[in-house]
Design a protein around this motif. Structure first.
Motif, PDB file in Angstrom:
ATOM      1  N   VAL A  14       0.842  -1.200   0.000  1.00  0.00           N
ATOM      2  CA  VAL A  14       0.000   0.000   0.000  1.00  0.00           C
ATOM      3  C   VAL A  14       0.877   1.249   0.000  1.00  0.00           C
ATOM      4  CG1 VAL A  14      -1.752   1.292   1.280  1.00  0.00           C
ATOM      5  CG2 VAL A  14      -1.880  -1.209   1.192  1.00  0.00           C
ATOM      6  N   VAL A  15       1.948   1.219   0.793  1.00  0.00           N
ATOM      7  CA  VAL A  15       2.874   2.358   0.875  1.00  0.00           C
ATOM      8  C   VAL A  15       3.571   2.573  -0.463  1.00  0.00           C
ATOM      9  CG1 VAL A  15       4.985   3.213   1.965  1.00  0.00           C
ATOM     10  CG2 VAL A  15       3.222   2.136   3.358  1.00  0.00           C
ATOM     11  N   ILE A  16       3.953   1.497  -1.128  1.00  0.00           N
ATOM     12  CA  ILE A  16       4.634   1.609  -2.427  1.00  0.00           C
ATOM     13  C   ILE A  16       3.717   2.273  -3.459  1.00  0.00           C
ATOM     14  CG2 ILE A  16       5.513   0.264  -4.388  1.00  0.00           C
ATOM     15  CD1 ILE A  16       6.611  -1.739  -2.257  1.00  0.00           C
ATOM     16  N   ILE A  17       2.454   1.852  -3.508  1.00  0.00           N
ATOM     17  CA  ILE A  17       1.486   2.439  -4.441  1.00  0.00           C
ATOM     18  C   ILE A  17       1.300   3.921  -4.130  1.00  0.00           C
ATOM     19  CG2 ILE A  17      -0.965   2.455  -5.102  1.00  0.00           C
ATOM     20  CD1 ILE A  17      -0.901  -0.621  -4.754  1.00  0.00           C
ATOM     21  N   THR A  18       1.154   4.248  -2.850  1.00  0.00           N
ATOM     22  CA  THR A  18       1.003   5.647  -2.438  1.00  0.00           C
ATOM     23  C   THR A  18       2.252   6.448  -2.778  1.00  0.00           C
ATOM     24  OG1 THR A  18      -0.429   4.953  -0.612  1.00  0.00           O
ATOM     25  CG2 THR A  18       0.494   7.159  -0.490  1.00  0.00           C
ATOM     26  N   ALA A  19       3.415   5.830  -2.610  1.00  0.00           N
ATOM     27  CA  ALA A  19       4.683   6.517  -2.896  1.00  0.00           C
ATOM     28  C   ALA A  19       4.786   6.905  -4.364  1.00  0.00           C
ATOM     29  CB  ALA A  19       5.859   5.626  -2.495  1.00  0.00           C
ATOM     30  N   PHE A  20       4.377   6.009  -5.260  1.00  0.00           N
ATOM     31  CA  PHE A  20       4.414   6.330  -6.693  1.00  0.00           C
ATOM     32  C   PHE A  20       3.416   7.423  -7.040  1.00  0.00           C
ATOM     33  CE2 PHE A  20       6.916   2.486  -7.313  1.00  0.00           C
ATOM     34  CZ  PHE A  20       7.731   2.846  -8.368  1.00  0.00           C
TER      35      PHE A  20
ATOM     36  N   THR B 276      11.081   4.079   1.731  1.00  0.00           N
ATOM     37  CA  THR B 276      11.902   3.586   2.837  1.00  0.00           C
ATOM     38  C   THR B 276      11.030   3.225   4.049  1.00  0.00           C
ATOM     39  OG1 THR B 276      12.363   5.891   3.453  1.00  0.00           O
ATOM     40  CG2 THR B 276      14.046   4.741   2.182  1.00  0.00           C
ATOM     41  N   ASN B 277       9.855   3.881   4.181  1.00  0.00           N
ATOM     42  CA  ASN B 277       8.900   3.441   5.203  1.00  0.00           C
ATOM     43  C   ASN B 277       8.479   2.004   4.940  1.00  0.00           C
ATOM     44  OD1 ASN B 277       8.822   5.790   6.684  1.00  0.00           O
ATOM     45  ND2 ASN B 277       7.077   6.650   5.590  1.00  0.00           N
ATOM     46  N   SER B 278       8.268   1.695   3.663  1.00  0.00           N
ATOM     47  CA  SER B 278       7.915   0.334   3.276  1.00  0.00           C
ATOM     48  C   SER B 278       9.065  -0.619   3.563  1.00  0.00           C
ATOM     49  CB  SER B 278       7.559   0.298   1.780  1.00  0.00           C
ATOM     50  OG  SER B 278       7.162  -0.983   1.383  1.00  0.00           O
ATOM     51  N   LEU B 279      10.285  -0.178   3.238  1.00  0.00           N
ATOM     52  CA  LEU B 279      11.471  -1.000   3.504  1.00  0.00           C
ATOM     53  C   LEU B 279      11.605  -1.280   4.994  1.00  0.00           C
ATOM     54  CD1 LEU B 279      14.221  -2.269   2.724  1.00  0.00           C
ATOM     55  CD2 LEU B 279      15.224   0.030   2.922  1.00  0.00           C
ATOM     56  N   VAL B 280      11.412  -0.235   5.809  1.00  0.00           N
ATOM     57  CA  VAL B 280      11.508  -0.402   7.259  1.00  0.00           C
ATOM     58  C   VAL B 280      10.448  -1.368   7.769  1.00  0.00           C
ATOM     59  CG1 VAL B 280      11.240   0.783   9.474  1.00  0.00           C
ATOM     60  CG2 VAL B 280      12.642   1.804   7.682  1.00  0.00           C
ATOM     61  N   SER B 281       9.227  -1.283   7.224  1.00  0.00           N
ATOM     62  CA  SER B 281       8.159  -2.213   7.621  1.00  0.00           C
ATOM     63  C   SER B 281       8.544  -3.649   7.328  1.00  0.00           C
ATOM     64  CB  SER B 281       6.857  -1.868   6.882  1.00  0.00           C
ATOM     65  OG  SER B 281       6.354  -0.634   7.300  1.00  0.00           O
ATOM     66  N   ILE B 282       9.119  -3.865   6.141  1.00  0.00           N
ATOM     67  CA  ILE B 282       9.541  -5.219   5.755  1.00  0.00           C
ATOM     68  C   ILE B 282      10.631  -5.728   6.699  1.00  0.00           C
ATOM     69  CG2 ILE B 282      10.665  -6.578   3.936  1.00  0.00           C
ATOM     70  CD1 ILE B 282       9.353  -4.593   1.918  1.00  0.00           C
TER      71      ILE B 282
ATOM     72  N   LEU C  17      16.896   9.645   2.613  1.00  0.00           N
ATOM     73  CA  LEU C  17      17.691   8.413   2.683  1.00  0.00           C
ATOM     74  C   LEU C  17      18.382   8.266   4.035  1.00  0.00           C
ATOM     75  CD1 LEU C  17      19.362   8.451  -0.842  1.00  0.00           C
ATOM     76  CD2 LEU C  17      17.771   6.720  -0.002  1.00  0.00           C
ATOM     77  N   LEU C  18      18.883   9.374   4.566  1.00  0.00           N
ATOM     78  CA  LEU C  18      19.683   9.318   5.779  1.00  0.00           C
ATOM     79  C   LEU C  18      18.945   8.647   6.932  1.00  0.00           C
ATOM     80  CD1 LEU C  18      22.223  10.158   7.428  1.00  0.00           C
ATOM     81  CD2 LEU C  18      21.009  12.286   7.968  1.00  0.00           C
ATOM     82  N   ARG C  19      17.745   9.138   7.244  1.00  0.00           N
ATOM     83  CA  ARG C  19      17.073   8.670   8.456  1.00  0.00           C
ATOM     84  C   ARG C  19      16.650   7.223   8.367  1.00  0.00           C
ATOM     85  NH1 ARG C  19      12.639   8.249  11.656  1.00  0.00           N
ATOM     86  NH2 ARG C  19      11.147   8.331   9.961  1.00  0.00           N
ATOM     87  N   LYS C  20      16.060   6.842   7.249  1.00  0.00           N
ATOM     88  CA  LYS C  20      15.504   5.495   7.142  1.00  0.00           C
ATOM     89  C   LYS C  20      16.550   4.452   6.712  1.00  0.00           C
ATOM     90  CE  LYS C  20      11.096   6.166   8.104  1.00  0.00           C
ATOM     91  NZ  LYS C  20      10.412   5.464   9.189  1.00  0.00           N
ATOM     92  N   VAL C  21      17.228   4.718   5.603  1.00  0.00           N
ATOM     93  CA  VAL C  21      18.131   3.704   5.029  1.00  0.00           C
ATOM     94  C   VAL C  21      19.427   3.582   5.812  1.00  0.00           C
ATOM     95  CG1 VAL C  21      19.437   3.039   2.969  1.00  0.00           C
ATOM     96  CG2 VAL C  21      17.138   3.998   2.736  1.00  0.00           C
ATOM     97  N   PHE C  22      20.023   4.735   6.209  1.00  0.00           N
ATOM     98  CA  PHE C  22      21.347   4.699   6.822  1.00  0.00           C
ATOM     99  C   PHE C  22      21.313   4.667   8.348  1.00  0.00           C
ATOM    100  CE2 PHE C  22      22.212   6.947   2.706  1.00  0.00           C
ATOM    101  CZ  PHE C  22      22.812   5.857   2.095  1.00  0.00           C
ATOM    102  N   ILE C  23      20.136   4.917   8.934  1.00  0.00           N
ATOM    103  CA  ILE C  23      20.051   4.871  10.401  1.00  0.00           C
ATOM    104  C   ILE C  23      19.092   3.779  10.880  1.00  0.00           C
ATOM    105  CG2 ILE C  23      19.530   6.167  12.506  1.00  0.00           C
ATOM    106  CD1 ILE C  23      20.256   8.731  11.029  1.00  0.00           C
TER     107      ILE C  23
END
Length: 453
Positions: A61-67, A254-260, A396-402
């Motif tokens: 759902v987040v991915i669809i919203t992101a696009f 990255t919210n979706s990535l964090v959820s996964i 990118l910093l907050r989600k991917v790198f932290i």
């Protein structure tokens, strides 16, 4: 039809005029997903298991919203800047280009999702038992990809023209329909989890129909499909839209990535019950963040328009008003979360064991939530003023790198178990949010001062 006067109205009045209808719209928009979860959690005998399973669909759902936001929220600031420069023809072309990209990407995403739904759910952390509920929900939800993306992606162009009340109605129509249809399909007709997805798809179709009707018939600047002779010129606009929208896109992706990542780690360290815990926490976060998003989006067209019109004093005033609103609201909500976590959790579940495990997790997750405001404020200013590189970097910093590294490091290397997953969020809020806000102050304020000369 009343519109907000970006040219002559007061900055505070403009922001409140845009943010309040948007706030109502976003609160109603929560009903699309949150109401689904509330009803699903109360399905007799299987509610808790079904809730966790549907939570596994959240990354999709987040991915669809992101696009949708990549092209909508990426195009709307450029649209507003062009309007501020009195280049209405260019503004229309930007809007049409965004519309074309929204529709094209929606069709592609729907087919990819339908083809790879099962392996995607397993990637998201679904067990064999969870697939029983997650797979049918996802398959039905995907059918509504196009109307969902039109409703989300094109609504910013209604707000950017000053029609904030109309933007609110476009969301309210679908949200109210979902509120009515959910119990009908889930309980009365006995469709269960499938019923929740059917209700959501119908509601999205209603919202999209209203958005298209207004933008094609009633708005001052109207949208239409791109003509062949417009395609070559649209390539430049498309690049700029994607470039500016990438920051928000990355933030949501990255919210979706964090959820996964969280679901995968929690399934190992805590079992399926903690997938349901994370689903509840994600729902509460949506509930709390929605007004913040509305304040940001309400301020964004005012920031963009006045920046395009070279009115630095109004840009600075908009920044101060937006920051004050967000910080005051978050302080109140943060206090409620810390003092009464159980009351919020019981909105989504009455399962005693689930509530017991969710309370400490919720307190840990929101331990430094007010620092997240700094990220929101900085990101909104960067996006609205077309500062693409800064916006992308801090997304990118907050989600991917932290967050992602900490989600693995704290539970495993530091032996913190499930607590490590939930504590990764406040650590990232302090570091990422602080850096984003300080950088915004150090780069934007000097530019605005130079503009005054």
């Amino acid at each position: 039809m009343k519109r907000i006067d970006f040219e002559n109205g007061t900055v505070t009045g403009n922001i409140f005029g845009a943010a309040l209808p948007m706030l109502v719209a976003q609160i109603l928009n929560l009903l699309y997903n949150v109401v689904d979860r509330i009803y699903i959690a109360r399905i007799p005998h299987v509610g808790t298991a079904a809730l966790g399973s549907v939570g596994l669909c959240f990354p999709l759902v987040v991915i669809i919203t992101a696009f949708a936001n990549l092209f909508g929220s990426g195009g709307a600031p450029l649209f507003s800047i062009s309007r501020g420069q009195k280049k209405n023809k260019q503004a229309i072309h930007i809007m049409n280009t965004s519309f074309f990209m929204v529709c094209t990407s929606a069709v592609l995403l729907m087919f990819i999702g339908l083809l790879f739904a099962r392996p995607l759910l397993k990637l998201f952390g679904a067990s064999t038992d969870a697939l029983i509920y997650a797979f049918p929900y996802m398959m039905i939800y995907l059918i509504g990809t196009l109307p969902s993306m039109i409703a989300i992606g094109m609504n910013p162009f209604i707000n950017a023209q000053g029609y904030s009340t109309i933007g609110m109605f476009s969301v309210a129509i679908g949200a109210i329909a979902n509120l009515v249809l959910d119990p009908l399909f889930i309980f009365v007709l006995g469709f269960g989890v499938r019923g929740a997805a059917i209700a959501t798809v119908i509601s999205q179709c209603l919202s999209a129909s209203f958005v298209l009707f207004f933008l094609t018939r009633k708005a001052e600047l109207k949208v239409h499909f791109l003509h062949k002779n417009e395609l070559s010129e649209s390539l430049t606009y498309a690049k700029n839209i994607i470039s500016l929208g990438t920051a928000g896109f990355i933030m949501q992706l990255t919210n979706s990535l964090v959820s996964i990542v969280c679901n995968n780690v929690l399934s190992v360290t805590g079992g399926d019950i903690y997938i349901s815990v994370m689903t509840i926490i994600s729902s509460i976060r949506q509930l709390v963040e929605t007004p913040i998003y509305a304040m940001n989006e309400g301020a964004s067209p005012i920031l963009s328009y006045n920046y395009g019109a070279r009115r630095p004093a109004r840009v600075k005033k908009a920044m101060v008003v937006m920051a004050s609103m967000i910080l005051c609201y978050t302080a109140v909500m943060w206090g409620i979360i810390i003092l009464a976590p159980g009351a919020l959790i019981r909105v989504f579940s009455s399962d005693t064991a689930l509530i017991r495990d969710s309370i400490p997790a919720l307190n840990q997750y929101f331990a430094a939530f007010i620092f997240m405001d700094l990220q929101y404020i900085g990101q909104t200013v960067f996006k609205s003023l077309n500062k693409k590189k800064h916006a992308i970097f801090f997304s990118l910093l907050r989600k991917v790198f932290i967050v992602v590294p900490l989600t693995y490091l704290m539970p495993y290397a530091l032996h913190m178990g499930t607590s490590g997953v939930f504590l990764a969020e406040p650590v990232s809020n302090v570091i990422g949010g602080g850096l984003c806000f300080v950088t915004m102050l150090c780069t934007i304020l000097p530019e605005l001062k130079r503009m005054e000369i």
